[in-house]
Design a protein around this motif. Sequence first.
Motif, PDB file in Angstrom:
ATOM      1  N   HIS A  49       0.850  -1.201   0.000  1.00 14.18           N
ATOM      2  CA  HIS A  49       0.000   0.000   0.000  1.00 14.18           C
ATOM      3  C   HIS A  49       0.881   1.245   0.000  1.00 14.18           C
ATOM      4  CE1 HIS A  49      -4.212  -1.066   0.620  1.00 14.18           C
ATOM      5  NE2 HIS A  49      -3.838  -2.084   1.360  1.00 14.18           N
ATOM      6  N   LYS A  92       1.529   3.472  -3.867  1.00 14.91           N
ATOM      7  CA  LYS A  92       0.884   4.773  -4.079  1.00 14.91           C
ATOM      8  C   LYS A  92       1.866   5.906  -3.905  1.00 14.91           C
ATOM      9  CE  LYS A  92      -3.243   2.659  -2.645  1.00 14.91           C
ATOM     10  NZ  LYS A  92      -3.844   2.159  -1.437  1.00 14.91           N
ATOM     11  N   THR A 109      -5.335  -8.709  11.147  1.00 12.02           N
ATOM     12  CA  THR A 109      -6.218  -8.693   9.981  1.00 12.02           C
ATOM     13  C   THR A 109      -7.567  -9.276  10.358  1.00 12.02           C
ATOM     14  OG1 THR A 109      -4.321  -8.956   8.540  1.00 12.02           O
ATOM     15  CG2 THR A 109      -6.447  -9.481   7.626  1.00 12.02           C
ATOM     16  N   LEU A 110      -8.646  -8.556  10.003  1.00 15.61           N
ATOM     17  CA  LEU A 110      -9.954  -8.940  10.524  1.00 15.61           C
ATOM     18  C   LEU A 110     -10.584 -10.087   9.749  1.00 15.61           C
ATOM     19  CD1 LEU A 110     -11.567  -5.538  11.463  1.00 15.61           C
ATOM     20  CD2 LEU A 110     -10.485  -7.219  12.920  1.00 15.61           C
ATOM     21  N   LYS A 111     -10.507 -10.052   8.423  1.00 10.85           N
ATOM     22  CA  LYS A 111     -11.131 -11.133   7.677  1.00 10.85           C
ATOM     23  C   LYS A 111     -10.372 -11.389   6.395  1.00 10.85           C
ATOM     24  CE  LYS A 111     -15.211 -10.002   5.945  1.00 10.85           C
ATOM     25  NZ  LYS A 111     -16.547  -9.396   5.889  1.00 10.85           N
ATOM     26  N   GLU A 142     -11.394 -13.177   2.810  1.00  6.86           N
ATOM     27  CA  GLU A 142     -12.330 -13.922   1.972  1.00  6.86           C
ATOM     28  C   GLU A 142     -11.630 -14.588   0.801  1.00  6.86           C
ATOM     29  OE1 GLU A 142     -15.458 -11.307   0.843  1.00  6.86           O
ATOM     30  OE2 GLU A 142     -16.197 -11.096   2.880  1.00  6.86           O
ATOM     31  N   MET A 189      -4.995   0.573  12.350  1.00  5.94           N
ATOM     32  CA  MET A 189      -5.459  -0.023  11.101  1.00  5.94           C
ATOM     33  C   MET A 189      -6.294  -1.272  11.388  1.00  5.94           C
ATOM     34  SD  MET A 189      -2.307   0.325   8.530  1.00  5.94           S
ATOM     35  CE  MET A 189      -1.227  -0.559   9.574  1.00  5.94           C
ATOM     36  N   ARG A 190      -7.293  -1.501  10.556  1.00  5.53           N
ATOM     37  CA  ARG A 190      -8.105  -2.714  10.640  1.00  5.53           C
ATOM     38  C   ARG A 190      -8.127  -3.350   9.262  1.00  5.53           C
ATOM     39  NH1 ARG A 190      -7.480  -1.827  14.925  1.00  5.53           N
ATOM     40  NH2 ARG A 190      -8.775  -1.310  16.701  1.00  5.53           N
ATOM     41  N   PRO A 191      -7.035  -3.965   8.841  1.00  5.46           N
ATOM     42  CA  PRO A 191      -6.983  -4.459   7.465  1.00  5.46           C
ATOM     43  C   PRO A 191      -7.776  -5.743   7.270  1.00  5.46           C
ATOM     44  CG  PRO A 191      -4.959  -4.983   8.588  1.00  5.46           C
ATOM     45  CD  PRO A 191      -5.782  -4.222   9.554  1.00  5.46           C
ATOM     46  N   GLY A 192      -8.103  -6.037   6.031  1.00  7.74           N
ATOM     47  CA  GLY A 192      -8.813  -7.269   5.722  1.00  7.74           C
ATOM     48  C   GLY A 192      -8.921  -7.463   4.228  1.00  7.74           C
ATOM     49  N   VAL A 193      -9.222  -8.679   3.828  1.00  8.80           N
ATOM     50  CA  VAL A 193      -9.393  -8.987   2.403  1.00  8.80           C
ATOM     51  C   VAL A 193     -10.865  -9.239   2.162  1.00  8.80           C
ATOM     52  CG1 VAL A 193      -8.777 -10.525   0.543  1.00  8.80           C
ATOM     53  CG2 VAL A 193      -7.107  -9.995   2.281  1.00  8.80           C
ATOM     54  N   ILE A 194     -11.461  -8.490   1.237  1.00  8.49           N
ATOM     55  CA  ILE A 194     -12.876  -8.702   0.938  1.00  8.49           C
ATOM     56  C   ILE A 194     -13.038  -9.038  -0.533  1.00  8.49           C
ATOM     57  CG2 ILE A 194     -13.678  -7.166   2.745  1.00  8.49           C
ATOM     58  CD1 ILE A 194     -14.206  -5.100   0.615  1.00  8.49           C
ATOM     59  N   PRO A 211      -7.846   5.391  -2.193  1.00 12.70           N
ATOM     60  CA  PRO A 211      -7.340   5.366  -0.836  1.00 12.70           C
ATOM     61  C   PRO A 211      -7.576   4.053  -0.116  1.00 12.70           C
ATOM     62  CG  PRO A 211      -8.667   7.292  -1.199  1.00 12.70           C
ATOM     63  CD  PRO A 211      -8.747   6.505  -2.426  1.00 12.70           C
ATOM     64  N   GLY A 212      -6.530   3.483   0.435  1.00  7.31           N
ATOM     65  CA  GLY A 212      -6.669   2.382   1.364  1.00  7.31           C
ATOM     66  C   GLY A 212      -7.056   1.042   0.790  1.00  7.31           C
ATOM     67  N   THR A 213      -7.116   0.912  -0.544  1.00  9.08           N
ATOM     68  CA  THR A 213      -7.471  -0.387  -1.108  1.00  9.08           C
ATOM     69  C   THR A 213      -6.429  -0.804  -2.129  1.00  9.08           C
ATOM     70  OG1 THR A 213      -8.840   0.753  -2.706  1.00  9.08           O
ATOM     71  CG2 THR A 213      -9.951  -0.214  -0.828  1.00  9.08           C
ATOM     72  N   LEU A 214      -6.219  -2.116  -2.247  1.00  6.65           N
ATOM     73  CA  LEU A 214      -5.241  -2.642  -3.197  1.00  6.65           C
ATOM     74  C   LEU A 214      -5.845  -3.919  -3.752  1.00  6.65           C
ATOM     75  CD1 LEU A 214      -2.196  -1.897  -3.856  1.00  6.65           C
ATOM     76  CD2 LEU A 214      -1.610  -3.741  -2.351  1.00  6.65           C
ATOM     77  N   SER A 215      -6.031  -3.997  -5.076  1.00  2.00           N
ATOM     78  CA  SER A 215      -6.647  -5.214  -5.602  1.00  2.00           C
ATOM     79  C   SER A 215      -5.586  -6.299  -5.694  1.00  2.00           C
ATOM     80  CB  SER A 215      -7.280  -4.951  -6.961  1.00  2.00           C
ATOM     81  OG  SER A 215      -6.381  -4.321  -7.812  1.00  2.00           O
ATOM     82  N   HIS A 219      -7.615  -5.990  -0.916  1.00  2.00           N
ATOM     83  CA  HIS A 219      -7.095  -5.809   0.439  1.00  2.00           C
ATOM     84  C   HIS A 219      -7.352  -4.363   0.830  1.00  2.00           C
ATOM     85  CE1 HIS A 219      -4.182  -5.169   3.645  1.00  2.00           C
ATOM     86  NE2 HIS A 219      -4.268  -6.455   3.858  1.00  2.00           N
ATOM     87  N   ALA A 220      -8.017  -4.159   1.952  1.00  2.00           N
ATOM     88  CA  ALA A 220      -8.333  -2.800   2.385  1.00  2.00           C
ATOM     89  C   ALA A 220      -7.675  -2.524   3.726  1.00  2.00           C
ATOM     90  CB  ALA A 220      -9.846  -2.616   2.514  1.00  2.00           C
ATOM     91  N   MET A 221      -7.270  -1.278   3.924  1.00  2.00           N
ATOM     92  CA  MET A 221      -6.620  -0.911   5.184  1.00  2.00           C
ATOM     93  C   MET A 221      -7.622  -0.766   6.317  1.00  2.00           C
ATOM     94  SD  MET A 221      -3.835   1.947   4.367  1.00  2.00           S
ATOM     95  CE  MET A 221      -2.103   1.608   4.409  1.00  2.00           C
ATOM     96  N   ILE A 260     -11.529  -1.832   7.346  1.00  2.00           N
ATOM     97  CA  ILE A 260     -12.839  -2.391   7.015  1.00  2.00           C
ATOM     98  C   ILE A 260     -13.778  -2.249   8.189  1.00  2.00           C
ATOM     99  CG2 ILE A 260     -12.048  -3.956   5.223  1.00  2.00           C
ATOM    100  CD1 ILE A 260     -12.100  -6.157   7.260  1.00  2.00           C
TER     101      ILE A 260
END
Lengths: 132, 157, 90
Positions: A35, A39, A98-100, A102, B86-91, B114-118, B131-133, B135
Amino acid sequence: MSDFLTVFFLLTGSGLILIGAIGAVRMPDLILRMHATTKAGALGVGLMTVATAVYFLDIGVTVRALSILAFVVLTAPIAAHVIGRAAYFTGAPLWERTLKDELGQNLDRRGHYLRSGLEEQDRLPNRDRPAE
Amino acid sequence: MTLFIWNILLAFVWVALSGNFTGSGFLAGFIFGYLVLAFVSRMSGDMTGYTRKIPQVIGFTLFYLWELIRSNMRVAYEVLTPTHYMRPGVIGLPLMTQSDAAVTLLANLISMTPGTLSIDVSNDNRMLYIHAMHIDDEDALRADLKDLERRVIELLS
Amino acid sequence: MIEWAVVATLLILALALVLTTARLFIGPSLADRVVALELIALIAVGIMLAYAIQVDRPAFMDVALVLALTAFMAAVGFARLLERGGSSDE
């Protein structure tokens, strides 16, 4: 005016690259590091190319500056995607906070296949489909 | 596409008539030619793709640059403050379109917002993993991404 | 004014280079090192651009352009290597 803009773009660009480097050292896991480097690095170099274009004020330099800018800004996300995917497939650990996740459950590491998780929903006949 | 060729021809005509054989002269000719074509295509009633496309492309480029600046301020903030917030996670984001061009553009844009990376697209092009920084507010994040996807589809249609 | 700004820019970039090199040596996995290498290439591009301004020669921009191109190729190649074999922890 041109001097002022050159100084401004040079300092903000290099400052952003420095922030990216600090992020590369401080962030807790690989993807969070990306990240920061993707950027901040891309925009930092972009601003520095703008600085050179403003400083030289010449059509040849401007074209080269624009091509560097376009190239860096377009390829940074692609490189991030490629490295992130490779790291994920080889099992790089995520940060413990890391919370989740998927992605992990839909990934077949051996066959390099990534499911969407929507296949089951398609296979059901229409009347059995859960209400939206 | 033929309108694009007409536009280049008009730019050459402008350069020849004004005798200004430079890059800026060509650019001016291109812009005037574009305005003429836009005017004519509005008069004749059929707003063809080309004349509508250019304002869209310019708007989209500005939007992209703005997102890039915003994402950098966000990253700078995250890097310079303690990392524990930070509360990162993969959605997974279900995609409305399966066309390769749209998915590619969308994935690149998401990496730059901002805060997201595919990270990856599923093999059947139906799910994009991000992946988001943060969630904390997953619904708002998904709404933002859906909005971006709508813009991309509009641009490419 | 520009001379001082260029010197400051080069110093900032040198600091960034040191930090990134630290990550290159620490980086627990190969992927971390690839990320660090990519950032080092970007920093080198920045140094080239600042140097082009310092010595007032636009020819250095060509070097920056080629460096940016090859860095991207290197990243893609490394990722390919990571994915299709090669150990993940060294």
